[in-house]
Write a protein that holds these residues in place. Structure first.
Motif, PDB file in Angstrom:
ATOM      1  N   VAL A  77      19.522 -21.031 -24.475  1.00 54.44           N
ATOM      2  CA  VAL A  77      20.972 -21.145 -24.374  1.00 54.44           C
ATOM      3  C   VAL A  77      21.589 -19.768 -24.153  1.00 54.44           C
ATOM      4  N   TRP A  78      22.738 -19.780 -23.504  1.00 47.14           N
ATOM      5  CA  TRP A  78      23.485 -18.560 -23.176  1.00 47.14           C
ATOM      6  C   TRP A  78      23.954 -17.858 -24.445  1.00 47.14           C
ATOM      7  N   GLN A  79      24.398 -18.662 -25.426  1.00 43.88           N
ATOM      8  CA  GLN A  79      24.773 -18.131 -26.728  1.00 43.88           C
ATOM      9  C   GLN A  79      24.351 -19.137 -27.794  1.00 43.88           C
ATOM     10  N   GLN A  80      24.160 -18.680 -29.022  1.00 48.25           N
ATOM     11  CA  GLN A  80      23.540 -19.505 -30.049  1.00 48.25           C
ATOM     12  C   GLN A  80      24.474 -20.557 -30.642  1.00 48.25           C
ATOM     13  N   LYS A  81      25.776 -20.372 -30.573  1.00 46.58           N
ATOM     14  CA  LYS A  81      26.697 -21.350 -31.138  1.00 46.58           C
ATOM     15  C   LYS A  81      27.860 -21.582 -30.186  1.00 46.58           C
ATOM     16  N   ASP A  82      28.651 -22.616 -30.525  1.00 44.91           N
ATOM     17  CA  ASP A  82      29.825 -22.984 -29.727  1.00 44.91           C
ATOM     18  C   ASP A  82      29.457 -23.432 -28.327  1.00 44.91           C
ATOM     19  N   ASN A  83      28.249 -24.009 -28.179  1.00 50.13           N
ATOM     20  CA  ASN A  83      27.891 -24.662 -26.926  1.00 50.13           C
ATOM     21  C   ASN A  83      28.454 -26.083 -26.944  1.00 50.13           C
ATOM     22  N   TRP A  84      28.569 -26.692 -25.767  1.00 47.78           N
ATOM     23  CA  TRP A  84      29.160 -28.026 -25.768  1.00 47.78           C
ATOM     24  C   TRP A  84      28.723 -28.846 -24.553  1.00 47.78           C
TER      25      TRP A  84
END
Length: 616
Positions: free
Chosen positions: A530-537
């Motif tokens: 993932v591009w970033q570890q949190k706040d994906n959707w």
């Protein structure tokens, strides 16, 4: 397309040169996920392939590689010294550029390199080509301006012959200004502050830079349009510097067999008879070769190679009186992913040509027959891969100048507002859309143009749509994918998340084809990819591939009944994850297929059952 022509492209790729004999150290900017393709990038010769497969010449030189770069205040003149090296053609914000910096509206991005013109180019006109630069560009050769260009998605070139020194190294400097989302220009999904469905800015050179040598009078372009009903190919050829009596000989080949030939005046139009044509389709993507010869006083003065396909994109009613999208006069349900064309390491630019081709190959392996190229224009080689592999393409116009209200319900015609663009904003849109259509016209994979998406900068909808239809009557025009809706164009297009749905065929079916331009968006973040570890959707998120596949399978069952009721096409969101969006069929780094290709292929195969729809 015959093996000889394919091999000639390979040979031309090997023929290319680079801007530096020795390259200093370069490395990808760390901190984000990347594809395995980035490991194959050679900083001495990135993207070495011939960049224009629709108009091939042998005498060329690739200028991709490590250039000097600097970022200065917008008011500054050319820098006296440069800050470091940037790997062209990867945008300065990308990891593959080796820089990874943003620029913004108050700054300029400068490039500099030195070029040695090959001996084979001496005595000829020398053209300096840019596949695409975002956004406003001025090019200097040996300190003198070669020309300016505005537009982030279209190729351009300058004749630099008069600016070249007689011998030795030639200095090329490029100045770029890009306001990103603080300007009104077409810019797609770039924003200063990426979030949700909006992504990292892209500034500067993002497609191949190259030199080409041509005679004083030369073939500059062609436009070829098939007519399978008349079994003809109409070919317009364009000649720069033509003189009275100049001719262009146009020859069509099936392998080594010449199937048609005609000689016309320079800048004239040939109509070739293609008897018993082999039709291009996703199941049989047959390509003919096309050769051009500029003839003066009986001698060939210039030559170029191209290709074409015999295929037709049109509308026709089924036995219930509902308009359907047809391919070669037959109903073929068009189903494919929304394809953003973004890369974690190269942003707008695929790390390698193999990477560019990979997404198309995977799309085919999953059982799709179409791609909606969303709010972006790709390098010419992407469309070439679609032509060869057999993928239908819906081509969006990149959006810009946002701000108007959106009415997503097709039952309410004319409710959404239209953007009141100023003259400059409207001019940018019209100019770039026309150039994009001209540039991409010869790619048979493109079967539909999409001028607007979800009211993003939508303006003068009826006028723009009807102009687009008149500009290219050989393709369908999807006026506004997802609205705002007006009584214009060939298609009525609903966006609905997550379940598949469609506009009412009783209301629209007699006049326009009914499509589901976006649906799905089923999300599955994959740890480590993932591009970033949190706040994906995603529009609806899942924790396991099995749960995701179960939900998707139910969608496909629903899709069969929609096809019977009048649906002509559907677009699933989306090919890959993109930055914080985790609703891709693949992860953003292309390392994980969230569900096996074979399972998806099996689900999709039943959608193409010809017995679902009967055409009158």
């Amino acid at each position: 397309m015959n093996k000889a022509f394919t091999l000639s492209l390979v040979a031309i790729a090997m023929h290319c040169g680079v801007a530096f004999a020795q390259q200093p150290a370069w490395k990808i900017v760390p901190g984000k996920i990347s594809t395995t393709f980035s490991e194959q990038v050679d900083p001495a010769a990135p993207l070495p392939e011939y960049p224009r497969p629709h108009f091939v010449r042998n005498n060329w030189k690739n200028l991709n590689g490590l250039w000097d770069y600097a970022i200065t205040a917008r008011s500054n003149a050319a820098p006296a010294s440069y800050e470091g090296k940037i790997l062209v053609p990867y945008a300065v914000e990308s990891a593959l550029s080796g820089v990874g910096r943003t620029v913004g509206k108050d700054s300029l991005l400068w490039y500099r390199t030195t070029v040695t013109v090959p001996a084979a180019m001496k005595g000829k006109r020398v053209l300096l080509h840019f596949g695409a630069v975002d956004w406003q560009t001025e090019v200097f050769v040996n300190g003198k301006s070669a020309g300016t260009h505005e537009g982030g998605f279209d190729p351009f070139n300058f004749d630099i012959t008069a600016l070249l020194k007689k011998s030795g190294a030639q200095e090329v400097t490029v100045k770029v200004w890009d306001p990103t989302d603080e300007g009104t220009q077409p810019r797609g999904k770039q924003v200063r502050k990426p979030n949700g469905i909006w992504y990292t800015p892209v500034t500067g050179i993002w497609q191949t830079v190259w030199l080409e040598a041509v005679p004083q009078t030369y073939l500059s372009a062609s436009k070829q349009t098939p007519n399978i009903d008349a079994q003809t190919l109409t070919v317009s050829s364009f000649v720069t510097g033509a003189k009275a009596g100049d001719k262009v000989r146009v020859s069509a080949f099936n392998g080594n067999e010449k199937v048609a030939e005609q000689e016309v005046d320079a800048n004239g139009t040939a109509v070739l008879k293609i008897a018993n044509p082999k039709l291009w389709s996703p199941s049989t993507p047959f390509l003919y070769d096309l050769k051009f010869a500029l003839v003066r006083n009986g001698k060939v003065a210039d030559e170029a190679q191209s290709y074409f396909a015999m295929r037709k994109s049109s509308l026709g009613k089924d036995d219930k009186g509902i308009q359907r999208m047809l391919l070669n006069n037959q109903f073929v349900f068009q189903y494919g992913p929304l394809d953003q064309g973004w890369w974690p390491d190269g942003l707008y630019t695929a790390p390698t040509d193999a990477a560019l081709k990979y997404d198309v190959e995977k799309t085919k392996e999953m059982g799709f027959n179409m791609i909606r190229k969303h709010i972006k224009v790709e390098p010419a080689r992407w469309y070439y891969h679609c032509d060869k592999l057999g993928i239908l393409v819906w081509q969006d116009m990149p959006s810009g100048d946002l701000g108007n209200g959106w009415e997503p319900r097709p039952a309410i015609i004319g409710r959404g507002t239209e953007q009141k663009r100023d003259a400059a904003s409207e001019g940018y849109y019209r100019k770039e859309w026309e150039i994009i259509m001209n540039t991409l016209h010869n790619f048979p994979s493109i079967v539909s143009w999409v001028p607007f998406n979800e009211a993003w900068g939508q303006f003068k909808t009826v006028e723009i749509t009807e102009w687009t239809m008149k500009k290219d009557p050989s393709r369908l025009v999807n006026s506004a994918s997802g609205g705002n809706f007006f009584n214009t164009g060939h298609i009525i297009d609903l966006h609905n998340y997550p379940e598949p749905a469609m506009p009412d065929p009783a209301i629209y079916g007699a006049t326009r084809a009914i499509v589901l331009g976006e649906f799905g968006g089923l999300g599955l973040p994959v740890d480590g990819h993932v591009w970033q570890q949190k706040d994906n959707w995603g529009y609806q998120s899942f924790k396991t591939p099995e749960d995701l596949l179960k939900r998707y399978s139910a969608f496909m069952t629903r899709m069969e009944s929609l096809i019977k009721d009048g649906l002509s096409a559907a677009v699933y969101t989306q090919t890959t994850d993109v930055e914080v969006e985790t609703n891709g069929l693949m992860t953003y780094d292309r390392k994980v297929m969230k569900n096996p290709e074979a399972k998806l292929f099996q689900l999709h195969s039943k959608l193409y059952n010809p017995s679902l729809v009967v055409i009158k």
